[in-house]
Design an enzyme around this catalytic site. Sequence first.
Site, PDB file in Angstrom:
ATOM      1  N   GLU A   1      48.578  38.762  48.060  1.00  0.00           N
ATOM      2  CA  GLU A   1      47.436  38.057  48.661  1.00  0.00           C
ATOM      3  C   GLU A   1      46.322  37.809  47.644  1.00  0.00           C
ATOM      4  OE1 GLU A   1      47.240  36.926  52.125  1.00  0.00           O
ATOM      5  OE2 GLU A   1      45.862  35.790  50.873  1.00  0.00           O
TER       6      GLU A   1
ATOM      7  N   LYS B   1      47.668  28.995  40.900  1.00  0.00           N
ATOM      8  CA  LYS B   1      47.468  29.250  42.334  1.00  0.00           C
ATOM      9  C   LYS B   1      48.008  28.091  43.175  1.00  0.00           C
ATOM     10  CE  LYS B   1      43.350  31.982  41.312  1.00  0.00           C
ATOM     11  NZ  LYS B   1      41.915  31.868  41.013  1.00  0.00           N
TER      12      LYS B   1
ATOM     13  N   GLY C   1      32.656  39.477  36.107  1.00  0.00           N
ATOM     14  CA  GLY C   1      34.051  39.855  36.405  1.00  0.00           C
ATOM     15  C   GLY C   1      34.838  38.738  37.073  1.00  0.00           C
TER      16      GLY C   1
ATOM     17  N   GLU D   1      39.153  35.085  33.803  1.00  0.00           N
ATOM     18  CA  GLU D   1      40.385  35.699  33.321  1.00  0.00           C
ATOM     19  C   GLU D   1      40.126  36.334  31.953  1.00  0.00           C
ATOM     20  OE1 GLU D   1      43.341  35.802  35.209  1.00  0.00           O
ATOM     21  OE2 GLU D   1      41.791  35.175  36.586  1.00  0.00           O
TER      22      GLU D   1
ATOM     23  N   THR E   1      38.529  45.090  36.162  1.00  0.00           N
ATOM     24  CA  THR E   1      37.705  44.609  37.279  1.00  0.00           C
ATOM     25  C   THR E   1      38.393  44.865  38.620  1.00  0.00           C
ATOM     26  OG1 THR E   1      36.794  42.881  35.863  1.00  0.00           O
ATOM     27  CG2 THR E   1      36.569  42.563  38.242  1.00  0.00           C
ATOM     28  N   VAL E   2      39.634  44.421  38.741  1.00  0.00           N
ATOM     29  CA  VAL E   2      40.328  44.522  40.042  1.00  0.00           C
ATOM     30  C   VAL E   2      40.748  45.970  40.317  1.00  0.00           C
ATOM     31  CG1 VAL E   2      42.250  43.683  41.438  1.00  0.00           C
ATOM     32  CG2 VAL E   2      41.126  42.135  39.819  1.00  0.00           C
TER      33      VAL E   2
ATOM     34  N   ILE F   1      39.953  35.355  50.247  1.00  0.00           N
ATOM     35  CA  ILE F   1      40.379  34.563  51.420  1.00  0.00           C
ATOM     36  C   ILE F   1      41.839  34.910  51.737  1.00  0.00           C
ATOM     37  CG2 ILE F   1      40.662  32.259  52.406  1.00  0.00           C
ATOM     38  CD1 ILE F   1      38.858  31.144  50.242  1.00  0.00           C
TER      39      ILE F   1
ATOM     40  N   LYS G   1      48.663  35.933  39.457  1.00  0.00           N
ATOM     41  CA  LYS G   1      49.168  34.572  39.735  1.00  0.00           C
ATOM     42  C   LYS G   1      49.869  33.958  38.545  1.00  0.00           C
ATOM     43  CE  LYS G   1      44.624  34.574  38.705  1.00  0.00           C
ATOM     44  NZ  LYS G   1      43.483  35.324  39.128  1.00  0.00           N
TER      45      LYS G   1
HETATM   46  P1  NAP Z   1      40.778  43.146  33.392  1.00  0.00           P
HETATM   47  O1  NAP Z   1      39.419  43.487  33.843  1.00  0.00           O
HETATM   48  O2  NAP Z   1      40.965  42.570  32.037  1.00  0.00           O
HETATM   49  O3  NAP Z   1      41.681  44.470  33.536  1.00  0.00           O
HETATM   50  C1  NAP Z   1      42.997  44.542  33.073  1.00  0.00           C
HETATM   51  C2  NAP Z   1      43.413  45.989  33.118  1.00  0.00           C
HETATM   52  O4  NAP Z   1      44.798  46.070  32.768  1.00  0.00           O
HETATM   53  C3  NAP Z   1      42.649  46.883  32.135  1.00  0.00           C
HETATM   54  O5  NAP Z   1      42.405  48.135  32.703  1.00  0.00           O
HETATM   55  C4  NAP Z   1      43.606  47.036  30.954  1.00  0.00           C
HETATM   56  O6  NAP Z   1      43.479  48.269  30.287  1.00  0.00           O
HETATM   57  C5  NAP Z   1      44.955  46.991  31.668  1.00  0.00           C
HETATM   58  N1  NAP Z   1      45.996  46.457  30.816  1.00  0.00           N
HETATM   59  C6  NAP Z   1      46.068  45.217  30.268  1.00  0.00           C
HETATM   60  N2  NAP Z   1      47.182  45.112  29.532  1.00  0.00           N
HETATM   61  C7  NAP Z   1      47.826  46.300  29.625  1.00  0.00           C
HETATM   62  C8  NAP Z   1      49.035  46.815  29.061  1.00  0.00           C
HETATM   63  N3  NAP Z   1      49.792  46.091  28.260  1.00  0.00           N
HETATM   64  N4  NAP Z   1      49.369  48.098  29.369  1.00  0.00           N
HETATM   65  C9  NAP Z   1      48.584  48.843  30.176  1.00  0.00           C
HETATM   66  N5  NAP Z   1      47.451  48.407  30.730  1.00  0.00           N
HETATM   67  C10 NAP Z   1      47.077  47.143  30.455  1.00  0.00           C
HETATM   68  O7  NAP Z   1      41.484  42.121  34.387  1.00  0.00           O
HETATM   69  P2  NAP Z   1      41.144  41.898  35.926  1.00  0.00           P
HETATM   70  O8  NAP Z   1      40.056  40.886  36.052  1.00  0.00           O
HETATM   71  O9  NAP Z   1      41.039  43.187  36.627  1.00  0.00           O
HETATM   72  O10 NAP Z   1      42.473  41.120  36.404  1.00  0.00           O
HETATM   73  C11 NAP Z   1      43.668  41.818  36.609  1.00  0.00           C
HETATM   74  C12 NAP Z   1      44.669  40.911  37.308  1.00  0.00           C
HETATM   75  O11 NAP Z   1      44.125  40.459  38.539  1.00  0.00           O
HETATM   76  C13 NAP Z   1      45.016  39.631  36.539  1.00  0.00           C
HETATM   77  O12 NAP Z   1      46.347  39.278  36.839  1.00  0.00           O
HETATM   78  C14 NAP Z   1      44.072  38.598  37.125  1.00  0.00           C
HETATM   79  O13 NAP Z   1      44.559  37.292  37.000  1.00  0.00           O
HETATM   80  C15 NAP Z   1      44.091  39.035  38.562  1.00  0.00           C
HETATM   81  N6  NAP Z   1      42.926  38.628  39.371  1.00  0.00           N
HETATM   82  C16 NAP Z   1      41.675  38.849  38.891  1.00  0.00           C
HETATM   83  C17 NAP Z   1      40.600  38.495  39.690  1.00  0.00           C
HETATM   84  C18 NAP Z   1      39.177  38.698  39.243  1.00  0.00           C
HETATM   85  O14 NAP Z   1      38.283  38.213  39.936  1.00  0.00           O
HETATM   86  N7  NAP Z   1      38.931  39.386  38.136  1.00  0.00           N
HETATM   87  C19 NAP Z   1      40.818  37.929  40.949  1.00  0.00           C
HETATM   88  C20 NAP Z   1      42.124  37.730  41.403  1.00  0.00           C
HETATM   89  C21 NAP Z   1      43.175  38.086  40.602  1.00  0.00           C
HETATM   90  P3  NAP Z   1      42.126  48.724  29.511  1.00  0.00           P
HETATM   91  O15 NAP Z   1      41.043  48.761  30.558  1.00  0.00           O
HETATM   92  O16 NAP Z   1      42.431  50.072  28.974  1.00  0.00           O
HETATM   93  O17 NAP Z   1      41.896  47.685  28.475  1.00  0.00           O
HETATM   94  N1  HSE Z   2      39.448  33.950  37.160  1.00  0.00           N
HETATM   95  C1  HSE Z   2      39.774  33.712  38.520  1.00  0.00           C
HETATM   96  C2  HSE Z   2      38.721  32.803  39.127  1.00  0.00           C
HETATM   97  C3  HSE Z   2      39.823  35.016  39.259  1.00  0.00           C
HETATM   98  O1  HSE Z   2      37.673  32.609  38.522  1.00  0.00           O
HETATM   99  O2  HSE Z   2      38.968  32.260  40.198  1.00  0.00           O
HETATM  100  C4  HSE Z   2      40.308  34.896  40.675  1.00  0.00           C
HETATM  101  O3  HSE Z   2      41.649  34.574  40.723  1.00  0.00           O
END
Ligand code: NAP
Ligand code: HSE
Length: 434
Positions: free
Chosen positions: A133, A209, A191, A194, A16-17, A140, A109
């Site tokens: 950030e 957080k 998306g 977590e 997603t990110v 935000i 986080k």
């Molecule tokens: P996600 O959609 O599950 O994506 C995770 C990505 O990391 C996927 O591309 C996955 O690969 C890859 N990955 C996971 N484990 C791996 C490993 N061992 N080796 C190589 N690649 C690996 O997660 P996300 O929502 O983008 O979140 C990513 C981070 O941002 C997390 O720390 C989350 O807490 C943080 N975050 C998310 C949001 C949100 O709104 N989603 C907001 C703020 C912060 P594949 O695609 O090949 O499976």
């Molecule tokens: N899963 C988290 C939320 C993503 O819903 O706030 C943003 O950090």
Amino acid sequence: MMAYERLRVGLAGLGTVGGGVCRLLEQNAQVLAMRSGKEIVITAVCARDRDKQRGFDLGDARWYDDPVALASADEVDVVVEVMGGSGDPAKALIEAALEHRKPVVTANKALLAVHGLSLARLEERYQTPICAEAAVAGGIPVLKALREGLAANRLDALHGILNGTCNYILTEMQETGRGFEDILREAQQLGYAEADPSFDVDGIDAAHKLALLSAMAFGTEVCFSEVYVEGIRKVSAVDIAYAAELGYRIKLLGIAKRHQDGRIEQRVHPCMVPKHAPIAKVDGVFNGVVVHGDFVDKIVMEGRGAGAGPTASAVVADLIDIARGNTSPLFGVRATLLSAFRGVPLAQRVGMYYVRLMVVDRPGVIADVSAILRDEQVSLEALLQRGRAPGEAVPVVFTTHETNEAAMQRALQSIAKLDAVLEPPQMLRIETLT
Ligand code: NAP
Ligand code: HSE
């Protein structure tokens, strides 16, 4: 586009990110170059599954199977870690990047809440920034606000809605009456959630957080293990309706306060908040953070707390700061200057409470409940019993005046033991919020 020096990004994580970052860098390339003075390009990527259809363009970026290898890749100047997870490979990647003197941007986080102090020490040792950030409150710019805009203030308290998924669920439950699981599924599809959504609904993500905000606001070592955490699973439609009737909304809040003796209170739990408080009006996936500073007074910040776009906005803002050479220590002060964390136990909370009981409708039940409250010196503010069903189960709701958490917990244990009380009491803390 005129010729700019390039800032070459190694992107670990294409979910997603990561996808949001790719789209933003492509769509806003020109404005980013103008603002940062550099052309920000992704030159290397890593994820688990090389064959996955991602729906965004990775250009000529080189693929790595091993995320840690991005740290030493010749074509990478900056590492962006958006894989997630509180240990390796995210931790190993960031450590390796710092050792190679490559700045790091992370949205993780969970990792920072657990290993933030050791990573901040490495940041200082290698004089190489970690920017985070996106780790708190999605789009935000709250960390920047604490670190920069509010840096002149002594900060003594903050509270906020720090999890978009939970706020989305609570808002939808209130506004549509839909069920918890159904709304959670939708939040996952959007998306917001977590990888393991129990991190969201059990309050752990908000606690991660809060620990980061608290360390940054109060200049202490980050201490996630000292956050009291309760999630939203026990919040029911019945309580949401009673809260509305009593003039409150139910929100999952993170609350951090510095007491006069320097100890820090950190807690995350569902709260009843007055419906006119700014935080009560933050709905859906939005997050809100309220900070109190000694000179600025109160600051309220609101914005989307989760999802690809807002999170990418925060990640790329960090890349711009790195391109400009405008970075600060992870927690706003050098790691060696952070003071040791000393916590305040939840038992010392003083505040109002909401309690809902399911009791047998028969004479004397309220008298028994009142006697227990009297014995614990808990003073009732209001008491509500709707309907009449002699001999059957009816809800009884009461709110208290300010009282002590320890006394309230003792009273609830005694009330739960009464024959006429049919279910464990439901208790929610009321936060009047200044
Ligand atoms: P996600 O959609 O599950 O994506 C995770 C990505 O990391 C996927 O591309 C996955 O690969 C890859 N990955 C996971 N484990 C791996 C490993 N061992 N080796 C190589 N690649 C690996 O997660 P996300 O929502 O983008 O979140 C990513 C981070 O941002 C997390 O720390 C989350 O807490 C943080 N975050 C998310 C949001 C949100 O709104 N989603 C907001 C703020 C912060 P594949 O695609 O090949 O499976
Ligand atoms: N899963 C988290 C939320 C993503 O819903 O706030 C943003 O950090």
